[in-house]
Scaffold this motif. Structure first.
Motif, PDB file in Angstrom:
ATOM      1  N   ASP A  19      -3.445  -1.558  -4.842  1.00  0.00           N
ATOM      2  CA  ASP A  19      -2.532  -1.622  -3.695  1.00  0.00           C
ATOM      3  C   ASP A  19      -2.418  -3.015  -3.080  1.00  0.00           C
ATOM      4  O   ASP A  19      -1.666  -3.190  -2.132  1.00  0.00           O
ATOM      5  CB  ASP A  19      -2.946  -0.627  -2.609  1.00  0.00           C
ATOM      6  N   ASP A  20      -3.167  -4.006  -3.604  1.00  0.00           N
ATOM      7  CA  ASP A  20      -3.109  -5.310  -2.917  1.00  0.00           C
ATOM      8  C   ASP A  20      -3.249  -6.511  -3.857  1.00  0.00           C
ATOM      9  O   ASP A  20      -2.617  -7.523  -3.629  1.00  0.00           O
ATOM     10  CB  ASP A  20      -4.204  -5.380  -1.849  1.00  0.00           C
ATOM     11  N   PHE A  57      -7.798  -1.463   1.990  1.00  0.00           N
ATOM     12  CA  PHE A  57      -7.884  -1.991   3.350  1.00  0.00           C
ATOM     13  C   PHE A  57      -6.448  -1.996   3.850  1.00  0.00           C
ATOM     14  O   PHE A  57      -5.732  -2.975   3.726  1.00  0.00           O
ATOM     15  CB  PHE A  57      -8.492  -3.398   3.280  1.00  0.00           C
ATOM     16  N   GLY A  58      -6.026  -0.836   4.362  1.00  0.00           N
ATOM     17  CA  GLY A  58      -4.595  -0.641   4.610  1.00  0.00           C
ATOM     18  C   GLY A  58      -4.215  -0.765   6.074  1.00  0.00           C
ATOM     19  O   GLY A  58      -5.014  -0.473   6.965  1.00  0.00           O
ATOM     20  N   THR A 108       0.839  -1.196   0.000  1.00  0.00           N
ATOM     21  CA  THR A 108       0.000   0.000   0.000  1.00  0.00           C
ATOM     22  C   THR A 108       0.876   1.249   0.000  1.00  0.00           C
ATOM     23  O   THR A 108       0.602   2.220  -0.701  1.00  0.00           O
ATOM     24  CB  THR A 108      -0.960  -0.027   1.209  1.00  0.00           C
ATOM     25  N   ARG A 112      -6.559  -1.393  10.826  1.00  0.00           N
ATOM     26  CA  ARG A 112      -6.703  -1.087   9.388  1.00  0.00           C
ATOM     27  C   ARG A 112      -7.636   0.081   9.131  1.00  0.00           C
ATOM     28  O   ARG A 112      -8.592   0.299   9.864  1.00  0.00           O
ATOM     29  CB  ARG A 112      -7.278  -2.316   8.664  1.00  0.00           C
TER      30      ARG A 112
HETATM   31 MN    MN Z   1      -1.979  -3.091   1.953  1.00  0.00          MN
END
Ligand code: MN
Ligand code: GTP
Ligand code: MN
Length: 609
Positions: free
Chosen positions: A294-295, A317-318, A275, A388
């Motif tokens: 990002d994933d 979902f960081g 991310t 998160r």
């Molecule tokens: Mn991530």
């Protein structure tokens, strides 16, 4: 058998309606709610979650339309030891997965599901991973008894009435069925809690029938079934069958000062920097970056023979801790726009959220993720290390327009990275695709808080997919080799290994500043692709000459850069090689010969160096 449940609507799709009826009969919810994905529905469900104590509404002046949730302290991460690949044949699950036969698992879980939604609403969420306009839309339907899951799914995936209409319009389209329950029925005398879950947890995947059954956890990776369960585990099995790739990768667009564009994909294990790299704010003058994903990346060959990647998700979902103005300003801009859910972070006294390293100065007082008073003297982190933020991807100020491109972006380079305190250099280039696959297949990282279990232990994590390969790991690495054989090598992405986490063996500090300065490594990679940057051959691969990494404006001596780039032949030969041999031995006869040959080549190169 008929159910007493009250329906809000239903579907004209006979197969889907029959499945919903069957699940309702088994789980006995009080009512059934077909999720339409509207803003009105979001308002109603978030209000309900505030009333039930699951959510705290944040101060709208700080984070509009945003909520804080604290999970049960036992339900904070993916549960790898409770995750199963239930293929008909045990061999197809392979040595990296837990296995039970579909019949055995369904029998165990059917008992658990019996009456498990008593006293609750059963939500039916139609969703699509990737674009609804894709040639083959990747539909799914998740049944869940958690309103938290519904609102999180609205952020993370394209959901609702238009998806259901598309499914109904394509009655032959394949639809992945996901069944989720928190496993906390409200039987007579049982009152609800803020975060219902169960001590018994199963995250089960049935790759042949494209089904997911999840029980006992409300945590994202275990409960939002479109993400890890579908888009990685089930999709990887689909991809093996149909000649594409479903990977745990970020997708980044990088533009150089002269305007040349490159698309880079990167596979790093959980909590190892995807991310952050996807949202990079380059410290190099004139370079700009935009995020595509990002994933998760789904990659397919385009008509021109190149690999194109799409991000099948709709939200981010960081990992919260470590995300701040100095490390990831783009993430801060994204969540400030609101419409977000924060789980297991701390609450400030003025109704905002805080987590470790969000700001250099710690607030004087917080309510920590466990609901206790917290001060900088408390001696414990205010937020869980795997807390998160869940936020709409489109709110990210540097989201690339190409995110909306149903066919994705052509990938120029693939990075494999992990957390290694020692041995692995800042960056090196593979000699060819097969060598790159070897680098990916032997990728390693120190474990993090993203999964339950010990933290900081080096483990092999092939292509950062260890917890997500939905089939046999030997077949999976072989699929990577096969992808290479389908293509003209010159059109394939070049493969690199990176390591932002190497430490100085004298004082233990990071050898490389990381974050925005990772653009300096990306610049070298882009210049390699263009044929302009220098590299030296080492036994492990092609490493930059210290002078070829642009350190303009960086307070780092050439000697320090050399330390970050060093390949210590003895360390590789004496320590790393035996670990790789041990790892490959686990594949048994599923190890592709080509990878055994790559290992022999590495060994020979290390011995003659
Ligand atoms: Mn991530
Ligand atoms: P998942 O979302 O779990 O798959 O993880 P991820 O790969 O997206 O990890 P993320 O980018 O959230 O990073 C996890 C942690 O690594 C955060 O605490 C970051 O601050 C830290 N991190 C990310 N990039 C760097 C870097 O370049 N250097 C250092 N030292 N830390 C980093
Ligand atoms: Mn991930």
């Amino acid at each position: 058998m008929t159910t007493q449940a009250e329906h809000t609507t239903g579907t004209s799709h006979a197969g889907l309606q029959a499945w919903v009826d069957e699940v309702a009969a088994l789980t006995t919810p009080d009512s059934i709610h077909w999720v339409d994905g509207s803003d009105g529905e979001w308002d109603a469900l978030t209000t309900l979650l505030v009333e039930s104590g699951t959510f705290t509404r944040l101060n709208p002046d700080k984070k509009p339309n945003s909520f804080h949730a604290a999970s049960d302290p036992s339900d904070v991460a993916r549960v790898e030891d409770r995750t199963f690949i239930c293929s008909e044949d045990e061999r197809d699950a392979g040595f990296t997965n837990n296995w039970k036969s579909p019949a055995d698992m369904k029998s165990i879980m059917t008992d658990l599901y019996q009456g498990c939604m008593t006293g609750r609403t059963m939500y039916v969420i139609p969703f699509v991973m990737g674009h609804i306009e894709a040639d083959v839309p990747m539909f799914g339907v998740e049944i869940t008894d958690s309103a938290y899951v519904v609102v999180s799914m609205k952020i993370m995936a394209r959901i609702g009435a238009n998806v259901l209409a598309a499914i109904e319009a394509n009655p032959d389209a394949s639809v992945v069925k996901g069944l989720h329950s928190v496993g906390f029925p409200l039987t007579e005398g049982v009152s609800d809690v803020a975060w219902p879950c169960s001590d018994t947890k199963y995250i089960a995947h049935f790759p042949e029938t494209r089904e997911i059954w999840s029980y006992g956890s409300g945590y994202g990776g275990n409960a939002l079934l479109g993400k890890k369960c579908y888009a990685l585990r089930i999709a990887s099995a689909m991809a093996r069958d149909d000649g594409w790739m479903a990977e745990h990768m970020l997708i980044l667009k990088l533009v150089s000062p002269t305007g040349s564009k490159h698309y880079i994909a990167g596979a790093f294990p959980s909590a190892c920097g995807k991310t952050n790299l996807a949202m990079i704010d380059p410290t190099l003058e004139g370079w700009t970056a935009e995020m595509v994903g990002d994933d998760i990346a789904w990659m397919r060959f385009g008509p021109d023979g190149r690999l194109y990647a799409v991000n099948p998700e709709f939200g981010l979902f960081g990992v919260a801790p470590g995300t701040g103005e100095h490390t990831n300003p783009n993430a801060m801009r994204t969540v400030e726009k609101g419409n977000s859910i924060f789980t297991n972070v701390a609450l400030t006294d003025d109704g905002d959220v805080w987590w470790e390293d969000m700001t250099p100065e710690k607030p004087a007082h917080l309510t920590d993720w466990k609901g206790n008073d917290w001060t900088p003297e408390s001696g414990v982190p205010s937020s869980h290390p795997n807390s998160r933020f869940c936020t709409p991807a489109k709110q990210c100020p540097m989201m690339a327009d190409e995110y909306d491109e149903p066919n994705g972006v052509p990938i120029d380079a693939i990075l494999f990275g992990g957390r290694r305190k020692t041995t692995v250099p800042l960056v090196y280039e593979s000699r060819d695709w097969a060598h790159g696959v070897f680098i990916g297949a032997t990728l390693s990282s120190e474990t993090t808080a993203a999964a339950t279990g010990a933290v900081g232990v080096v483990r092999r994590d092939p292509m950062a997919m260890l917890p997500f390969i939905g089939y046999n790991a030997g077949d999976y690495v072989n699929h990577w080799l096969e992808i290479g054989k389908q293509a003209d090598e010159s059109k394939l992405p070049k493969i690199y290994q990176v390591n932002w986490f190497r430490r100085d063996d004298e004082d233990g500090s990071f050898l490389w500043p990381g974050f925005g300065d990772n653009a300096r490594v990306l610049k070298w990679i882009v210049e390699r692709l263009d044929g302009s940057a220098e590299a030296v051959e080492t036994p492990v691969g092609l490493v930059p000459t210290p002078g070829s990494i642009d350190t303009t404006g960086l307070d780092m001596s050439e000697e320090q850069v050399a330390k970050a780039l060093a390949v210590n032949v003895e360390e590789w030969r004496e320590k790393e090689l035996p670990l790789i041999e041990e790892w490959f031995a686990k594949f048994g006869d599923t190890l592709p010969t080509q990878l055994a040959d790559e290992l022999a080549t590495l060994k020979a190169r290390l011995e003659s160096a």
